[in-house]
Design a protein around this motif. Structure first.
Motif, PDB file in Angstrom:
ATOM      1  N   LEU A 151       0.806  -1.226   0.000  1.00 19.03           N
ATOM      2  CA  LEU A 151       0.000   0.000   0.000  1.00 19.03           C
ATOM      3  C   LEU A 151       0.839   1.275   0.000  1.00 19.03           C
ATOM      4  CD1 LEU A 151      -2.593  -1.235   2.626  1.00 19.03           C
ATOM      5  CD2 LEU A 151      -2.959  -1.015   0.170  1.00 19.03           C
ATOM      6  N   GLY A 152       2.142   1.122  -0.072  1.00 11.46           N
ATOM      7  CA  GLY A 152       2.992   2.303  -0.171  1.00 11.46           C
ATOM      8  C   GLY A 152       4.170   2.267   0.777  1.00 11.46           C
ATOM      9  N   PHE A 153       5.221   2.987   0.361  1.00 10.68           N
ATOM     10  CA  PHE A 153       6.423   3.145   1.169  1.00 10.68           C
ATOM     11  C   PHE A 153       6.542   4.615   1.542  1.00 10.68           C
ATOM     12  CE2 PHE A 153      10.918   3.930   1.807  1.00 10.68           C
ATOM     13  CZ  PHE A 153      11.274   2.897   2.657  1.00 10.68           C
ATOM     14  N   PHE A 154       6.734   4.901   2.832  1.00  7.88           N
ATOM     15  CA  PHE A 154       6.729   6.273   3.326  1.00  7.88           C
ATOM     16  C   PHE A 154       8.018   6.555   4.099  1.00  7.88           C
ATOM     17  CE2 PHE A 154       2.464   4.639   3.012  1.00  7.88           C
ATOM     18  CZ  PHE A 154       1.756   5.656   2.370  1.00  7.88           C
ATOM     19  N   ARG A 155       8.644   7.688   3.796  1.00  9.44           N
ATOM     20  CA  ARG A 155       9.836   8.100   4.536  1.00  9.44           C
ATOM     21  C   ARG A 155       9.456   8.715   5.888  1.00  9.44           C
ATOM     22  NH1 ARG A 155      14.495   7.851   1.823  1.00  9.44           N
ATOM     23  NH2 ARG A 155      14.430   7.605  -0.449  1.00  9.44           N
ATOM     24  N   SER A 156       8.299   9.364   5.931  1.00  4.82           N
ATOM     25  CA  SER A 156       7.847  10.015   7.161  1.00  4.82           C
ATOM     26  C   SER A 156       7.001   9.057   7.993  1.00  4.82           C
ATOM     27  CB  SER A 156       7.048  11.278   6.816  1.00  4.82           C
ATOM     28  OG  SER A 156       6.314  11.729   7.931  1.00  4.82           O
ATOM     29  N   HIS A 157       7.290   9.005   9.291  1.00 11.99           N
ATOM     30  CA  HIS A 157       6.505   8.168  10.186  1.00 11.99           C
ATOM     31  C   HIS A 157       5.066   8.654  10.255  1.00 11.99           C
ATOM     32  CE1 HIS A 157       4.852   6.956  14.120  1.00 11.99           C
ATOM     33  NE2 HIS A 157       5.479   5.816  13.885  1.00 11.99           N
ATOM     34  N   ASP A 158       4.863   9.963  10.282  1.00 12.25           N
ATOM     35  CA  ASP A 158       3.510  10.520  10.366  1.00 12.25           C
ATOM     36  C   ASP A 158       2.684  10.149   9.139  1.00 12.25           C
ATOM     37  OD1 ASP A 158       4.125  11.625  12.790  1.00 12.25           O
ATOM     38  OD2 ASP A 158       4.538  13.626  12.003  1.00 12.25           O
ATOM     39  N   SER A 159       3.294  10.235   7.944  1.00 14.12           N
ATOM     40  CA  SER A 159       2.572   9.880   6.724  1.00 14.12           C
ATOM     41  C   SER A 159       2.197   8.402   6.729  1.00 14.12           C
ATOM     42  CB  SER A 159       3.430  10.205   5.493  1.00 14.12           C
ATOM     43  OG  SER A 159       3.687  11.592   5.419  1.00 14.12           O
ATOM     44  N   ALA A 160       3.119   7.560   7.166  1.00 12.61           N
ATOM     45  CA  ALA A 160       2.840   6.127   7.237  1.00 12.61           C
ATOM     46  C   ALA A 160       1.719   5.840   8.235  1.00 12.61           C
ATOM     47  CB  ALA A 160       4.106   5.370   7.626  1.00 12.61           C
ATOM     48  N   GLU A 161       1.733   6.536   9.359  1.00 12.82           N
ATOM     49  CA  GLU A 161       0.716   6.331  10.380  1.00 12.82           C
ATOM     50  C   GLU A 161      -0.670   6.746   9.870  1.00 12.82           C
ATOM     51  OE1 GLU A 161      -0.714   4.962  13.886  1.00 12.82           O
ATOM     52  OE2 GLU A 161       1.385   4.871  13.260  1.00 12.82           O
ATOM     53  N   GLN A 162      -0.734   7.855   9.139  1.00 17.38           N
ATOM     54  CA  GLN A 162      -2.009   8.322   8.598  1.00 17.38           C
ATOM     55  C   GLN A 162      -2.586   7.322   7.590  1.00 17.38           C
ATOM     56  OE1 GLN A 162      -1.363  12.242   7.010  1.00 17.38           O
ATOM     57  NE2 GLN A 162      -0.830  13.118   9.007  1.00 17.38           N
ATOM     58  N   HIS A 163      -1.726   6.794   6.724  1.00 20.94           N
ATOM     59  CA  HIS A 163      -2.208   5.826   5.727  1.00 20.94           C
ATOM     60  C   HIS A 163      -2.611   4.509   6.402  1.00 20.94           C
ATOM     61  CE1 HIS A 163      -2.862   4.882   1.568  1.00 20.94           C
ATOM     62  NE2 HIS A 163      -2.145   3.760   1.641  1.00 20.94           N
ATOM     63  N   TYR A 164      -1.852   4.116   7.392  1.00 22.57           N
ATOM     64  CA  TYR A 164      -2.182   2.911   8.152  1.00 22.57           C
ATOM     65  C   TYR A 164      -3.565   3.049   8.792  1.00 22.57           C
ATOM     66  CZ  TYR A 164      -1.969  -0.439  12.025  1.00 22.57           C
ATOM     67  OH  TYR A 164      -2.253  -1.445  12.928  1.00 22.57           O
ATOM     68  N   ALA A 165      -3.845   4.218   9.382  1.00 12.25           N
ATOM     69  CA  ALA A 165      -5.143   4.448  10.011  1.00 12.25           C
ATOM     70  C   ALA A 165      -6.262   4.461   8.981  1.00 12.25           C
ATOM     71  CB  ALA A 165      -5.102   5.770  10.783  1.00 12.25           C
ATOM     72  N   ARG A 166      -5.994   5.004   7.801  1.00 13.80           N
ATOM     73  CA  ARG A 166      -7.027   5.056   6.748  1.00 13.80           C
ATOM     74  C   ARG A 166      -7.419   3.654   6.290  1.00 13.80           C
ATOM     75  NH1 ARG A 166      -6.291   7.948   0.772  1.00 13.80           N
ATOM     76  NH2 ARG A 166      -8.459   7.638   0.076  1.00 13.80           N
ATOM     77  N   ILE A 167      -6.427   2.785   6.115  1.00 15.25           N
ATOM     78  CA  ILE A 167      -6.714   1.410   5.683  1.00 15.25           C
ATOM     79  C   ILE A 167      -7.406   0.632   6.804  1.00 15.25           C
ATOM     80  CG2 ILE A 167      -5.700  -0.734   4.830  1.00 15.25           C
ATOM     81  CD1 ILE A 167      -5.599   1.615   2.868  1.00 15.25           C
ATOM     82  N   SER A 168      -6.990   0.873   8.030  1.00 16.32           N
ATOM     83  CA  SER A 168      -7.620   0.179   9.160  1.00 16.32           C
ATOM     84  C   SER A 168      -9.083   0.551   9.278  1.00 16.32           C
ATOM     85  CB  SER A 168      -6.886   0.521  10.463  1.00 16.32           C
ATOM     86  OG  SER A 168      -5.545   0.095  10.418  1.00 16.32           O
ATOM     87  N   ALA A 169      -9.417   1.800   8.945  1.00 17.49           N
ATOM     88  CA  ALA A 169     -10.804   2.255   9.038  1.00 17.49           C
ATOM     89  C   ALA A 169     -11.706   1.541   8.030  1.00 17.49           C
ATOM     90  CB  ALA A 169     -10.868   3.764   8.800  1.00 17.49           C
ATOM     91  N   LEU A 170     -11.106   0.885   7.028  1.00 20.99           N
ATOM     92  CA  LEU A 170     -11.899   0.138   6.048  1.00 20.99           C
ATOM     93  C   LEU A 170     -12.206  -1.282   6.517  1.00 20.99           C
ATOM     94  CD1 LEU A 170     -10.029   1.184   2.749  1.00 20.99           C
ATOM     95  CD2 LEU A 170     -12.099   2.190   3.751  1.00 20.99           C
ATOM     96  N   GLY A 171     -11.767  -1.628   7.713  1.00 19.84           N
ATOM     97  CA  GLY A 171     -12.025  -2.961   8.249  1.00 19.84           C
ATOM     98  C   GLY A 171     -10.940  -3.965   7.914  1.00 19.84           C
ATOM     99  N   LEU A 172      -9.833  -3.497   7.358  1.00 16.71           N
ATOM    100  CA  LEU A 172      -8.732  -4.384   7.021  1.00 16.71           C
ATOM    101  C   LEU A 172      -7.674  -4.328   8.123  1.00 16.71           C
ATOM    102  CD1 LEU A 172      -8.428  -3.455   3.240  1.00 16.71           C
ATOM    103  CD2 LEU A 172      -9.527  -5.477   4.233  1.00 16.71           C
ATOM    104  N   ASN A 173      -6.721  -5.224   8.053  1.00 12.84           N
ATOM    105  CA  ASN A 173      -5.676  -5.312   9.074  1.00 12.84           C
ATOM    106  C   ASN A 173      -4.297  -5.109   8.439  1.00 12.84           C
ATOM    107  OD1 ASN A 173      -7.444  -5.991  11.326  1.00 12.84           O
ATOM    108  ND2 ASN A 173      -7.708  -7.984  10.320  1.00 12.84           N
ATOM    109  N   PRO A 174      -3.944  -3.865   8.149  1.00 19.14           N
ATOM    110  CA  PRO A 174      -2.643  -3.608   7.520  1.00 19.14           C
ATOM    111  C   PRO A 174      -1.502  -3.747   8.527  1.00 19.14           C
ATOM    112  CG  PRO A 174      -3.718  -1.536   7.995  1.00 19.14           C
ATOM    113  CD  PRO A 174      -4.697  -2.629   8.368  1.00 19.14           C
TER     114      PRO A 174
END
Length: 221
Positions: A151-174
């Motif tokens: 689902l993507g590679f992120f240099r920033s921890h904050d950016s990775a955390e935001q995308h992780y939360a977005r995918i989790s909100a869809l009911g998936l387990n990233p």
């Protein structure tokens, strides 16, 4: 009586004329010629006005002294590069120690959905992601994470955390996984009481000249 008065008058005139031809004596009664230019003002007489910096003077970068800290600069792939960088640091008053070694460096964060049972199942998940507005993904086709969905590679921890939360909100387990690389080469170790230890312009110039190097704070022990 008339002649006496006239004689005294002439004597006074003679004395006056003689005095005018003599240099003025030094001492407390000496006259001081007025100075040209601006009037001298005593410090105590100056008004309380803030000092103004010249308009064309560059403000020096702020440097904070917080006690000696230790750093490593590198890795340099060649002895010549390490030697040239060492000369640059020496010109700044920094004594360095060169060593050869490897450093494990965090490069970023990988967000992905763990491997699914089959490629068909992975395609079903990607179809759902696309329907939810997620367009950046890729099914891993080989290796130990085959059928995972990147689902993507992120240099920033904050950016990775935001995308992780977005995918989790869809009911998936990233999964959010840190990614590292090993940097081998020559390193210059040094210590400095300044924060930052090197001017930003110097670090930028070194990075442009010796691509891939970086400065890291390290344990002084």
């Amino acid at each position: 009586m008339k002649y006496l008065t006239l004689g005294l008058l002439l004597l006074n005139l003679f004395v006056f004329a003689w005095l005018q031809t003599q240099p003025e004596p030094f001492g407390d009664t000496a006259r001081v010629s007025p100075l040209s230019g601006k009037q001298l003002v005593l410090l105590a007489e100056q008004p309380d006005t803030p000092a103004l910096e010249p308009a064309n003077e560059r403000v020096a970068p702020r440097v904070t002294f917080v006690g000696v800290a230790c750093y490593s600069l590198g890795p340099f792939v060649s002895e010549a590069g390490a030697r040239e960088a060492n000369e640059t640091l020496a010109g700044l008053g920094l004594a360095t120690q060169q060593r050869e070694g490897t450093r494990r460096e965090l490069t970023g964060y990988w967000v992905y959905i763990p491997p699914l049972l089959s490629r068909d199942e992975a395609r079903e998940v990607t179809a759902m992601l696309k329907a939810r507005g997620i367009k950046d993904f890729q099914i891993v086709s080989t290796g130990p994470k085959k059928n995972a969905i990147s689902l993507g590679f992120f240099r920033s921890h904050d950016s990775a955390e935001q995308h992780y939360a977005r995918i989790s909100a869809l009911g998936l387990n990233p999964v959010k996984e840190e990614n590292y690389r090993e940097n081998s080469g020559l390193w210059l170790d040094f210590s400095s009481p300044n924060r930052p230890p090197l001017p930003e312009a110097i670090v930028d110039a070194l990075q442009q000249q010796y691509g891939g190097i970086a400065m890291h704070e390290r344990n002084c022990s």
